[in-house]
Design a protein around this motif. Structure first.
Motif, short mmCIF file in Angstrom:
data_model
loop_
_atom_site.label_atom_id
_atom_site.label_comp_id
_atom_site.label_asym_id
_atom_site.label_seq_id
_atom_site.Cartn_x
_atom_site.Cartn_y
_atom_site.Cartn_z
N THR A 70 0.93 -1.06 -0.11
CA THR A 70 -0.08 0.13 0.06
C THR A 70 0.90 1.24 0.00
O THR A 70 0.58 2.13 -0.83
CB THR A 70 -0.99 -0.06 1.21
OG1 THR A 70 -1.71 -1.31 1.27
CG2 THR A 70 -1.86 1.34 1.11
N ALA A 82 -4.11 2.20 -3.94
CA ALA A 82 -3.82 2.14 -2.46
C ALA A 82 -5.08 2.25 -1.65
O ALA A 82 -5.27 1.44 -0.72
CB ALA A 82 -2.67 3.50 -2.00
N ASN A 85 -6.63 -1.10 -2.10
CA ASN A 85 -6.12 -2.15 -1.34
C ASN A 85 -6.46 -2.01 0.03
O ASN A 85 -6.70 -3.05 0.77
CB ASN A 85 -4.47 -1.98 -1.64
CG ASN A 85 -3.98 -3.30 -1.06
OD1 ASN A 85 -4.33 -4.29 -1.39
ND2 ASN A 85 -2.96 -3.19 -0.59
#
Length: 114
Positions: A70, A82, A85
């Motif tokens: 990330t 990011a 995720n």
């Protein structure tokens, strides 16, 4: 096992997104939820629980890798990925723990009826 599952996931999904870690975290979350219900029903030692939860599943799930990936997405300017995720791993992980727990409870109830 983590390496194999992650590697296969990356082969199936040729993405920049760290899908391998997401798959591993989701699978590990499901298994820990499943075993949680099993351990509540049986008389297992705290050592057996610690071995499976901390040793085996702790080695399989990859929270530190998840955080590193990330961070790398953020460093590469991939803010959207990011966030996907972070949200995907947490929401799917929680849902998989619940799914594993519910499935295990259902299976244990079914086994008792045999």
């Amino acid at each position: 096992l983590r390496y194999a599952v992650s590697g296969l996931s990356h082969k199936w999904f040729d993405w920049t997104f760290p899908i391998g870690t997401l798959v591993v975290n989701a699978a590990g979350s499901f298994v820990i939820g499943f075993l949680w219900a099993v351990f509540e029903e049986g008389s297992f030692s705290s050592s057996a629980r610690a071995f499976l939860f901390i040793g085996v599943l702790g080695g399989f799930t990859t929270f530190s890798t998840y955080m590193l990936e990330t961070m790398n997405l953020l460093r590469e300017g991939e803010t959207r990925l990011a966030l996907y995720n972070l949200l995907g791993s947490n929401i799917i992980g929680l849902a998989m723990v619940l799914a594993g727990f519910v499935l295990s409870r259902w299976m244990l109830t079914w086994i008792r009826t045999l």
